[in-house]
Motif scaffolding. Sequence first.
Motif, PDB file in Angstrom:
ATOM      1  N   ASN A   1       0.830  -1.195   0.000  1.00 51.81           N
ATOM      2  CA  ASN A   1       0.000   0.000   0.000  1.00 51.81           C
ATOM      3  C   ASN A   1       0.866   1.247   0.000  1.00 51.81           C
ATOM      4  N   LEU A   2       0.226   2.384  -0.215  1.00 49.61           N
ATOM      5  CA  LEU A   2       0.870   3.668   0.035  1.00 49.61           C
ATOM      6  C   LEU A   2       0.970   3.877   1.542  1.00 49.61           C
ATOM      7  N   ASP A   3       1.726   4.891   1.960  1.00 48.34           N
ATOM      8  CA  ASP A   3       1.890   5.164   3.379  1.00 48.34           C
ATOM      9  C   ASP A   3       0.744   5.986   3.957  1.00 48.34           C
ATOM     10  N   GLY A   4      -0.225   6.370   3.138  1.00 47.93           N
ATOM     11  CA  GLY A   4      -1.374   7.119   3.643  1.00 47.93           C
ATOM     12  C   GLY A   4      -2.355   6.219   4.363  1.00 47.93           C
ATOM     13  N   GLU A   5      -3.443   6.796   4.845  1.00 46.56           N
ATOM     14  CA  GLU A   5      -4.490   6.048   5.533  1.00 46.56           C
ATOM     15  C   GLU A   5      -5.794   6.036   4.738  1.00 46.56           C
ATOM     16  N   PHE A   6      -5.804   6.625   3.562  1.00 46.91           N
ATOM     17  CA  PHE A   6      -6.977   6.672   2.696  1.00 46.91           C
ATOM     18  C   PHE A   6      -6.942   5.587   1.632  1.00 46.91           C
TER      19      PHE A   6
ATOM     20  N   ILE B   1      -9.129  11.087  -0.747  1.00 47.53           N
ATOM     21  CA  ILE B   1      -7.950  11.896  -0.474  1.00 47.53           C
ATOM     22  C   ILE B   1      -7.699  11.879   1.028  1.00 47.53           C
ATOM     23  N   GLY B   2      -6.472  12.171   1.425  1.00 56.64           N
ATOM     24  CA  GLY B   2      -6.176  12.157   2.849  1.00 56.64           C
ATOM     25  C   GLY B   2      -4.859  12.832   3.174  1.00 56.64           C
ATOM     26  N   ALA B   3      -4.695  13.151   4.447  1.00 55.22           N
ATOM     27  CA  ALA B   3      -3.474  13.772   4.948  1.00 55.22           C
ATOM     28  C   ALA B   3      -3.100  13.128   6.279  1.00 55.22           C
ATOM     29  N   VAL B   4      -1.794  13.032   6.525  1.00 52.65           N
ATOM     30  CA  VAL B   4      -1.287  12.392   7.740  1.00 52.65           C
ATOM     31  C   VAL B   4      -0.186  13.250   8.353  1.00 52.65           C
ATOM     32  N   ILE B   5      -0.243  13.417   9.658  1.00 58.27           N
ATOM     33  CA  ILE B   5       0.851  14.028  10.417  1.00 58.27           C
ATOM     34  C   ILE B   5       1.391  12.965  11.367  1.00 58.27           C
ATOM     35  N   ASP B   6       2.676  12.666  11.238  1.00 59.31           N
ATOM     36  CA  ASP B   6       3.320  11.623  12.035  1.00 59.31           C
ATOM     37  C   ASP B   6       4.427  12.261  12.863  1.00 59.31           C
TER      38      ASP B   6
END
Length: 354
Positions: free
Chosen positions: A155-160, A312-317
Motif C-alpha cells: 500500500n501507500l503510506d497514507g491512511e486513505f 484523499i487524505g493527509a497524515v501528520i506523524d
Amino acid sequence: MNIKRISLGSAAALLSISGAHAADAVVVAEAEPMEYVRVCDVYGAGFYYIPGTETCLKVGGLVRYQIDVSDNDDGWIKSTKARVNLDARSETEYGTFRRFMELEFANDGGEFARNAADPAGYLRYSDATTSKIRYAFFELGGLMVGRNDTLFDGNLDGEFDKGGGTFINQIRYSFDAGNGIAVSVGLEEEDNNFDYVPLITGKVSVSQGWGSVNLYAAYDDRFEEFALKALANIKATDVLTIQAIATYESGATWFGLLAPYSGYDWSAGGYLKYAVNKQLSIGVGGQYFGDRHIGNFATGQTVDLNADDWAIGAVIDYKIVENLRTKLAVNYNDGDSYPTDGSFSGFLRLDASF
C-alpha cells in the motif's frame, strides 16, 4: 639398622596418608559456573542468546490507543490494542532459521445496549476483549510457511488508500537474485476446506538507492480471475518521498481493494511524504477507483456495480520520544458509492512500542 629404617619409613608413609585424608575432609566443592544471558548482535539490536543454545531471541510489542471519528458516527470511537511478538533466529547449513509470532488483544471500551430478545428491558453493559494471531510463521533460507501478510500485500503510506489482501495461511518461497532484486511465489489458502486449488501469488521487487518498485500478480480459482498491482517508492530528495500505486482486477478476487471479492476493476493513486525533521513528517495523497464490482457466490459471476469512487487524505506523524509515536489522519471519500454527500473520517493514534 635395617629394621630401624623400615620402621621410620613406614611411620612417615602412614603420616603422609593420614595428612592427605585430613586435607580431603575440609575441601569445599566449587559452585557450578553460572551461564549469564549473552547479547546476540548477529541479527541487530535487542537479541539475546537463549541460555544453553545458539538460538537468538528478541521480545517486542506494542501498546496502541486510538480515537476514531466519522461523520456517520454518533460519537467518539475509542480502542486499545496490545501486541506481543517473539522473534527467534539461528544459523543452519541451509541459512537463517527464523521463527516469528505476534499475538494481538483488542478492546473497544464496551457499550451499553439492550438485549435483542428483550428490547424494552434495561440497558446492559458489555466489555469484550478480542484476541487473534496476527503472525505465526517460520522461515528457512528462502522458504516461509505459516500465517503472514499475503504476498500481494502493498500500500501507500497514507491512511486513505487501498491495496487489497490481508493476513492468510500460506507457503512462500523468495529468491534473492542480488543487486536489490528479489522474486517470490506463494500458495495461499483463503477459505478452509474449500477446494484443492490455492490462490497463486507472485512478486518481483527491485530496491536501489533511488527507492524501490514492486510488481504483484495473483490468480483466484474461485471466480477464475486475476489481479495485478504496481507500487513505486521514489526518493526525490533526502526529505521528500514520492509514492505511486496502480491496480487491476479482471473480476472478483480475494484480493479486492475493499474486501475479499469486493473491489474495483482498476485504481491509481499517489502520495507525497515530507520529512520536516527527524521527528515530524507530513504526507498528502489521493486514489481513484474505477468500476466497482462484487462476486456473486451463488452464480459464480462478477457483478458490476457501475460505481467510480475516489479518496484523499493527509497524515501528520510525530515521534514524541524514542518508541512513542503519534499519528493524526484525516480522510475524505466520495463518488458513486456515496449517493448524497461524501464522508469524512480520521483518527488520532498513540503507539508505544518496545
